[in-house]
Design an enzyme around this catalytic site. Structure first.
Site, PDB file in Angstrom:
ATOM      1  N   SER A   1       0.866  -1.188   0.000  1.00 24.75           N
ATOM      2  CA  SER A   1       0.000   0.000   0.000  1.00 24.75           C
ATOM      3  C   SER A   1       0.896   1.228   0.000  1.00 24.75           C
ATOM      4  O   SER A   1       1.995   1.202   0.568  1.00 24.75           O
ATOM      5  CB  SER A   1      -0.877   0.011   1.251  1.00 24.75           C
ATOM      6  OG  SER A   1      -1.538   1.272   1.361  1.00 24.75           O
TER       7      SER A   1
ATOM      8  N   TYR B   1      -1.270  -1.012  10.254  1.00 24.68           N
ATOM      9  CA  TYR B   1      -1.361  -1.333   8.824  1.00 24.68           C
ATOM     10  C   TYR B   1      -0.175  -0.729   8.073  1.00 24.68           C
ATOM     11  O   TYR B   1       0.479  -1.404   7.277  1.00 24.68           O
ATOM     12  CB  TYR B   1      -2.681  -0.780   8.290  1.00 24.68           C
ATOM     13  CG  TYR B   1      -2.937  -0.972   6.815  1.00 24.68           C
ATOM     14  CD1 TYR B   1      -3.440  -2.176   6.321  1.00 24.68           C
ATOM     15  CD2 TYR B   1      -2.731   0.083   5.908  1.00 24.68           C
ATOM     16  CE1 TYR B   1      -3.721  -2.330   4.961  1.00 24.68           C
ATOM     17  CE2 TYR B   1      -3.011  -0.070   4.554  1.00 24.68           C
ATOM     18  CZ  TYR B   1      -3.507  -1.276   4.085  1.00 24.68           C
ATOM     19  OH  TYR B   1      -3.787  -1.430   2.747  1.00 24.68           O
TER      20      TYR B   1
HETATM   21  N1  LIG Z   1      -8.749  -1.113  -1.798  1.00 22.92           N
HETATM   22  C1  LIG Z   1      -7.813  -0.212  -1.567  1.00 22.92           C
HETATM   23  O1  LIG Z   1      -8.043   1.002  -1.687  1.00 22.92           O
HETATM   24  C2  LIG Z   1      -6.419  -0.655  -1.212  1.00 22.92           C
HETATM   25  C3  LIG Z   1      -5.412   0.341  -1.167  1.00 22.92           C
HETATM   26  C4  LIG Z   1      -4.117  -0.059  -0.832  1.00 22.92           C
HETATM   27  C5  LIG Z   1      -3.830  -1.387  -0.587  1.00 22.92           C
HETATM   28  N2  LIG Z   1      -4.846  -2.319  -0.643  1.00 22.92           N
HETATM   29  C6  LIG Z   1      -4.475  -3.716  -0.363  1.00 22.92           C
HETATM   30  O2  LIG Z   1      -4.933  -4.531  -1.425  1.00 22.92           O
HETATM   31  C7  LIG Z   1      -5.257  -5.829  -0.926  1.00 22.92           C
HETATM   32  C8  LIG Z   1      -6.652  -6.214  -1.363  1.00 22.92           C
HETATM   33  O3  LIG Z   1      -7.557  -5.219  -0.874  1.00 22.92           O
HETATM   34  P1  LIG Z   1      -9.093  -5.163  -1.315  1.00 22.92           P
HETATM   35  O4  LIG Z   1      -9.467  -3.741  -1.204  1.00 22.92           O
HETATM   36  O5  LIG Z   1      -9.303  -5.882  -2.598  1.00 22.92           O
HETATM   37  O6  LIG Z   1      -9.736  -5.972  -0.075  1.00 22.92           O
HETATM   38  P2  LIG Z   1     -11.152  -6.721   0.051  1.00 22.92           P
HETATM   39  O7  LIG Z   1     -12.112  -6.217  -0.963  1.00 22.92           O
HETATM   40  O8  LIG Z   1     -11.513  -6.628   1.497  1.00 22.92           O
HETATM   41  O9  LIG Z   1     -10.783  -8.250  -0.307  1.00 22.92           O
HETATM   42  C9  LIG Z   1      -9.897  -8.946   0.551  1.00 22.92           C
HETATM   43  C10 LIG Z   1      -9.724 -10.365   0.067  1.00 22.92           C
HETATM   44  O10 LIG Z   1      -8.842 -11.033   0.982  1.00 22.92           O
HETATM   45  C11 LIG Z   1      -9.509 -12.146   1.591  1.00 22.92           C
HETATM   46  N3  LIG Z   1      -9.029 -12.246   2.984  1.00 22.92           N
HETATM   47  C12 LIG Z   1      -9.163 -11.322   3.970  1.00 22.92           C
HETATM   48  N4  LIG Z   1      -8.608 -11.764   5.095  1.00 22.92           N
HETATM   49  C13 LIG Z   1      -8.100 -12.999   4.827  1.00 22.92           C
HETATM   50  C14 LIG Z   1      -7.415 -13.970   5.593  1.00 22.92           C
HETATM   51  N5  LIG Z   1      -7.122 -13.762   6.893  1.00 22.92           N
HETATM   52  N6  LIG Z   1      -7.047 -15.131   4.998  1.00 22.92           N
HETATM   53  C15 LIG Z   1      -7.333 -15.353   3.694  1.00 22.92           C
HETATM   54  N7  LIG Z   1      -7.979 -14.466   2.909  1.00 22.92           N
HETATM   55  C16 LIG Z   1      -8.365 -13.308   3.477  1.00 22.92           C
HETATM   56  C17 LIG Z   1     -11.007 -11.796   1.454  1.00 22.92           C
HETATM   57  O11 LIG Z   1     -11.861 -12.924   1.497  1.00 22.92           O
HETATM   58  P3  LIG Z   1     -12.473 -13.460   2.922  1.00 22.92           P
HETATM   59  O12 LIG Z   1     -13.011 -12.251   3.642  1.00 22.92           O
HETATM   60  O13 LIG Z   1     -13.508 -14.452   2.518  1.00 22.92           O
HETATM   61  O14 LIG Z   1     -11.323 -14.094   3.634  1.00 22.92           O
HETATM   62  C18 LIG Z   1     -11.002 -11.173   0.058  1.00 22.92           C
HETATM   63  O15 LIG Z   1     -10.934 -12.176  -0.930  1.00 22.92           O
HETATM   64  C19 LIG Z   1      -5.067  -5.761   0.597  1.00 22.92           C
HETATM   65  O16 LIG Z   1      -3.806  -6.291   0.947  1.00 22.92           O
HETATM   66  C20 LIG Z   1      -5.137  -4.267   0.887  1.00 22.92           C
HETATM   67  O17 LIG Z   1      -4.416  -3.924   2.065  1.00 22.92           O
HETATM   68  C21 LIG Z   1      -6.114  -1.983  -0.943  1.00 22.92           C
END
Ligand SMILES: NC(=O)c1ccc[n+]([C@@H]2O[C@H](COP(=O)([O-])OP(=O)(O)OC[C@H]3O[C@@H](n4cnc5c(N)ncnc54)[C@H](OP(=O)(O)O)[C@@H]3O)[C@@H](O)[C@H]2O)c1
Length: 239
Positions: A126, A139
């Site tokens: 991130s 985080y």
């Molecule tokens: N969206 C943003 O703006 C943003 C910005 C910077 C970085 N990121 C990073 O990008 C990545 C993805 O983010 P996202 O926004 O796509 O998140 P999201 O929509 O919440 O999706 C998260 C995914 O990870 C799985 N997950 C969560 N906890 C888990 C665990 N303990 N074990 C296995 N699977 C797990 C979830 O499925 P389940 O809940 O079923 O486990 C889901 O498939 C993350 O690392 C986040 O920190 C996101």
């Protein structure tokens, strides 16, 4: 591919499939994993990357498919709070999912990555790990650690033909940040800080992950690629 059932992870899975990969999707929610299996034709394991027994099942499932050419650590989450507002368990959970679990899983999957002879590990970090943002120190510190882990492992594993890189997104339209983007004042503040003046779509982050996973990136290792609409290079916004 951890966290492959929605958001950025789902977009990464779709792009890897388009490139001809066979994909093993990991997430905690069994029905979501089942949907991915049915809708996308992937293999899947319902597992929590922060639990040792679950990681052992992930490794066993990966082993059943032979050498591992691409490992994407995308599972992650955040709880936003000032440091003094966190209890012990929340800090430990945020470090566990965003930093410790990727390290442990990479260690346990190293033999399969080495057997591939030409493998790529991609961390989804991130911009909160690159610059100071009011996003919660647990985080931010974990994501900074993840980017540094990519540099250190890139050095350690180069001799095994394993490249390790990080993609660092800024705000991306996923369920994780929906509540923030739904708040007009917060959205306006984010857009004002973003030279391209819009939120990223998950496929735009996935494209960077797919690139780093591909032979096209065969001489790139230990790097961190920000996918942030120019946020991290902005010094002073035009008035
Ligand atoms: N969206 C943003 O703006 C943003 C910005 C910077 C970085 N990121 C990073 O990008 C990545 C993805 O983010 P996202 O926004 O796509 O998140 P999201 O929509 O919440 O999706 C998260 C995914 O990870 C799985 N997950 C969560 N906890 C888990 C665990 N303990 N074990 C296995 N699977 C797990 C979830 O499925 P389940 O809940 O079923 O486990 C889901 O498939 C993350 O690392 C986040 O920190 C996101």
């Amino acid at each position: 591919m951890t966290g492959g059932t929605r958001g950025i992870g789902r977009a990464i899975v779709e792009q890897l499939l388009e490139l001809g990969a066979r994909v093993l999707v990991v997430a905690r929610t069994q029905p979501d994993v089942d949907n991915a299996i049915t809708e996308l034709g992937v293999a899947g394991v319902a597992a929590d990357v922060t639990i040792a027994a679950d990681r052992a099942r992930i490794v066993a499932a990966a082993r059943a498919h032979g050498p591992l050419h691409v490992l994407v650590h995308n599972a992650g989450t955040n709880v936003r709070s000032p440091l003094v507002g966190y209890d012990d368990a929340t800090i430990e959970r945020l470090i566990a999912i965003n930093l410790t679990s990727p390290l442990l899983l990479s260690r346990d999957l190293h033999p399969l990555l080495r057997d591939a002879k030409d493998a790529s590990v991609v961390h989804v970090g991130s911009v909160a790990g690159l610059t100071a943002l009011p996003t919660g120190v647990a985080y931010a510190a974990a994501k900074a650690g993840l980017a540094q882990a990519a540099r250190t492992l890139a050095l350690e594993w180069a001799r095994d033909g394993i490249r390790v890189n990080t993609v660092a997104p800024w705000y991306t339209r996923t369920p994780l940040v929906e509540p923030i983007l739904a708040d007009p004042a917060r959205l306006a503040a984010i857009l004002a800080r973003t030279p391209l003046a819009r939120i990223a779509e998950p496929r735009e982050v996935a494209a960077a992950v797919a690139f780093l996973a591909m032979p096209a990136a065969s001489y790139i290792t230990g790097q961190c690629l920000a996918v942030d609409g120019g946020m991290s290079i902005q010094g002073l916004a035009p008035t």
